[in-house]
Design a protein around this motif. Sequence first.
Motif, PDB file in Angstrom:
ATOM      1  N   GLY A   1       0.810  -1.209   0.000  1.00 37.01           N
ATOM      2  CA  GLY A   1       0.000   0.000   0.000  1.00 37.01           C
ATOM      3  C   GLY A   1       0.847   1.264   0.000  1.00 37.01           C
ATOM      4  N   TYR A   2       2.162   1.117  -0.048  1.00 34.64           N
ATOM      5  CA  TYR A   2       3.097   2.240  -0.011  1.00 34.64           C
ATOM      6  C   TYR A   2       3.857   2.298  -1.330  1.00 34.64           C
ATOM      7  CZ  TYR A   2       7.273   4.916   1.352  1.00 34.64           C
ATOM      8  OH  TYR A   2       8.285   5.827   1.418  1.00 34.64           O
ATOM      9  N   ARG A   3       3.872   3.470  -1.983  1.00 39.66           N
ATOM     10  CA  ARG A   3       4.602   3.623  -3.246  1.00 39.66           C
ATOM     11  C   ARG A   3       5.979   4.214  -2.960  1.00 39.66           C
ATOM     12  NH1 ARG A   3       3.514   3.088  -8.386  1.00 39.66           N
ATOM     13  NH2 ARG A   3       4.690   4.246  -9.944  1.00 39.66           N
ATOM     14  N   PRO A   4       7.032   3.414  -3.092  1.00 38.61           N
ATOM     15  CA  PRO A   4       8.371   3.918  -2.792  1.00 38.61           C
ATOM     16  C   PRO A   4       8.857   4.900  -3.859  1.00 38.61           C
ATOM     17  CG  PRO A   4       8.525   1.715  -3.689  1.00 38.61           C
ATOM     18  CD  PRO A   4       7.057   2.021  -3.534  1.00 38.61           C
ATOM     19  N   SER A   5       9.617   5.872  -3.416  1.00 42.19           N
ATOM     20  CA  SER A   5      10.260   6.807  -4.335  1.00 42.19           C
ATOM     21  C   SER A   5      11.535   7.288  -3.675  1.00 42.19           C
ATOM     22  CB  SER A   5       9.335   7.985  -4.659  1.00 42.19           C
ATOM     23  OG  SER A   5       9.072   8.729  -3.490  1.00 42.19           O
ATOM     24  N   GLY A   6      12.478   7.707  -4.496  1.00 47.12           N
ATOM     25  CA  GLY A   6      13.748   8.178  -3.958  1.00 47.12           C
ATOM     26  C   GLY A   6      14.899   7.654  -4.778  1.00 47.12           C
ATOM     27  N   ASP A   7      16.033   7.567  -4.141  1.00 46.08           N
ATOM     28  CA  ASP A   7      17.239   7.073  -4.807  1.00 46.08           C
ATOM     29  C   ASP A   7      17.316   5.557  -4.630  1.00 46.08           C
ATOM     30  OD1 ASP A   7      18.017   9.667  -5.527  1.00 46.08           O
ATOM     31  OD2 ASP A   7      19.000   9.984  -3.590  1.00 46.08           O
ATOM     32  N   PHE A   8      17.066   4.842  -5.718  1.00 43.90           N
ATOM     33  CA  PHE A   8      17.083   3.384  -5.689  1.00 43.90           C
ATOM     34  C   PHE A   8      18.501   2.877  -5.922  1.00 43.90           C
ATOM     35  CE2 PHE A   8      12.741   4.482  -6.807  1.00 43.90           C
ATOM     36  CZ  PHE A   8      12.011   3.653  -5.968  1.00 43.90           C
ATOM     37  N   ILE A   9      18.916   1.901  -5.139  1.00 44.87           N
ATOM     38  CA  ILE A   9      20.242   1.293  -5.244  1.00 44.87           C
ATOM     39  C   ILE A   9      20.072  -0.084  -5.873  1.00 44.87           C
ATOM     40  CG2 ILE A   9      22.247   0.480  -3.958  1.00 44.87           C
ATOM     41  CD1 ILE A   9      21.332   2.463  -1.699  1.00 44.87           C
ATOM     42  N   PRO A  10      20.517  -0.259  -7.119  1.00 44.33           N
ATOM     43  CA  PRO A  10      20.363  -1.576  -7.757  1.00 44.33           C
ATOM     44  C   PRO A  10      21.277  -2.614  -7.101  1.00 44.33           C
ATOM     45  CG  PRO A  10      21.625  -0.111  -9.177  1.00 44.33           C
ATOM     46  CD  PRO A  10      21.199   0.702  -7.990  1.00 44.33           C
ATOM     47  N   LEU A  11      20.730  -3.791  -6.876  1.00 41.67           N
ATOM     48  CA  LEU A  11      21.483  -4.897  -6.292  1.00 41.67           C
ATOM     49  C   LEU A  11      21.591  -6.020  -7.314  1.00 41.67           C
ATOM     50  CD1 LEU A  11      19.720  -4.885  -2.797  1.00 41.67           C
ATOM     51  CD2 LEU A  11      21.884  -3.787  -3.423  1.00 41.67           C
ATOM     52  N   HIS A  12      22.589  -6.872  -7.149  1.00 41.34           N
ATOM     53  CA  HIS A  12      22.753  -7.995  -8.067  1.00 41.34           C
ATOM     54  C   HIS A  12      21.602  -8.986  -7.893  1.00 41.34           C
ATOM     55  CE1 HIS A  12      26.915  -6.464  -7.988  1.00 41.34           C
ATOM     56  NE2 HIS A  12      26.900  -6.850  -9.253  1.00 41.34           N
ATOM     57  N   PRO A  13      21.079  -9.517  -8.990  1.00 43.53           N
ATOM     58  CA  PRO A  13      19.982 -10.501  -8.887  1.00 43.53           C
ATOM     59  C   PRO A  13      20.424 -11.755  -8.128  1.00 43.53           C
ATOM     60  CG  PRO A  13      20.270  -9.759 -11.152  1.00 43.53           C
ATOM     61  CD  PRO A  13      21.439  -9.243 -10.378  1.00 43.53           C
ATOM     62  N   VAL A  14      19.470 -12.404  -7.492  1.00 44.84           N
ATOM     63  CA  VAL A  14      19.705 -13.698  -6.862  1.00 44.84           C
ATOM     64  C   VAL A  14      18.711 -14.685  -7.460  1.00 44.84           C
ATOM     65  CG1 VAL A  14      20.611 -12.751  -4.697  1.00 44.84           C
ATOM     66  CG2 VAL A  14      18.164 -13.224  -4.900  1.00 44.84           C
ATOM     67  N   VAL A  15      19.039 -15.961  -7.367  1.00 45.61           N
ATOM     68  CA  VAL A  15      18.150 -17.007  -7.873  1.00 45.61           C
ATOM     69  C   VAL A  15      17.740 -17.894  -6.699  1.00 45.61           C
ATOM     70  CG1 VAL A  15      17.903 -18.949  -9.470  1.00 45.61           C
ATOM     71  CG2 VAL A  15      19.250 -16.953 -10.141  1.00 45.61           C
ATOM     72  N   GLN A  16      16.429 -18.059  -6.518  1.00 48.40           N
ATOM     73  CA  GLN A  16      15.909 -18.894  -5.438  1.00 48.40           C
ATOM     74  C   GLN A  16      15.961 -20.364  -5.833  1.00 48.40           C
ATOM     75  OE1 GLN A  16      12.945 -15.741  -3.320  1.00 48.40           O
ATOM     76  NE2 GLN A  16      11.979 -17.339  -4.458  1.00 48.40           N
ATOM     77  N   LYS A  17      15.731 -21.242  -4.858  1.00 46.71           N
ATOM     78  CA  LYS A  17      15.786 -22.695  -5.080  1.00 46.71           C
ATOM     79  C   LYS A  17      14.986 -23.149  -6.293  1.00 46.71           C
ATOM     80  CE  LYS A  17      16.450 -24.461  -0.414  1.00 46.71           C
ATOM     81  NZ  LYS A  17      15.822 -25.249   0.643  1.00 46.71           N
ATOM     82  N   GLY A  18      13.782 -22.631  -6.457  1.00 46.35           N
ATOM     83  CA  GLY A  18      12.912 -23.051  -7.553  1.00 46.35           C
ATOM     84  C   GLY A  18      13.285 -22.448  -8.896  1.00 46.35           C
ATOM     85  N   GLY A  19      14.369 -21.659  -8.941  1.00 52.24           N
ATOM     86  CA  GLY A  19      14.822 -21.065 -10.190  1.00 52.24           C
ATOM     87  C   GLY A  19      14.337 -19.642 -10.424  1.00 52.24           C
ATOM     88  N   LYS A  20      13.496 -19.119  -9.540  1.00 54.79           N
ATOM     89  CA  LYS A  20      12.976 -17.765  -9.711  1.00 54.79           C
ATOM     90  C   LYS A  20      14.103 -16.750  -9.500  1.00 54.79           C
ATOM     91  CE  LYS A  20       8.875 -15.240  -8.436  1.00 54.79           C
ATOM     92  NZ  LYS A  20       7.789 -15.120  -7.477  1.00 54.79           N
ATOM     93  N   ARG A  21      14.297 -15.883 -10.486  1.00 53.44           N
ATOM     94  CA  ARG A  21      15.327 -14.838 -10.439  1.00 53.44           C
ATOM     95  C   ARG A  21      14.718 -13.590  -9.798  1.00 53.44           C
ATOM     96  NH1 ARG A  21      17.519 -11.173 -14.794  1.00 53.44           N
ATOM     97  NH2 ARG A  21      19.678 -10.799 -14.190  1.00 53.44           N
ATOM     98  N   ILE A  22      15.373 -13.091  -8.754  1.00 54.11           N
ATOM     99  CA  ILE A  22      14.871 -11.945  -8.000  1.00 54.11           C
ATOM    100  C   ILE A  22      15.731 -10.719  -8.300  1.00 54.11           C
ATOM    101  CG2 ILE A  22      14.350 -11.034  -5.698  1.00 54.11           C
ATOM    102  CD1 ILE A  22      12.708 -13.544  -6.488  1.00 54.11           C
TER     103      ILE A  22
END
Length: 144
Positions: A51-72
Amino acid sequence: MDGQLQFFLVHPGGPFFVRKDDGHWTVPKGEFPADEDPLDAAVREFEEETGYRPSGDFIPLHPVVQKGGKRILCWGMAGDLDTAALRSNTFELEWPPSSGKKKVFPEVDRGGWFNMEDAQRKIKAAQIPLLEELAGVLGMHKPG
């Protein structure tokens, strides 16, 4: 909280996670179509789940992959979200199974702010590198 880095995490809603805590919290996230900008999708998903819309300076992080293969894909940012005001979108599920009855559940049933130690215990193991990377980028990571 006393200059200590805090991480905002959410707990999945629905009947399968009612009694699950440590190792089941997550960063707010969701799937998005290939033609949607990933950061725009992250902002949209965060808003849908909290319910909250974030705004500001976003810091990109390296993607991670979960056990089931989902890339985050994930971004960090400074923010102040009142967890008591969290409002999540919902989903419908046949519950109990094979009952023919449909029930509506929140996608996220609660959110919380956690220090590094608690966040590492709460979050899905595959997402721990997101916490560590953000702390490192902010100069707040103390190698173990």
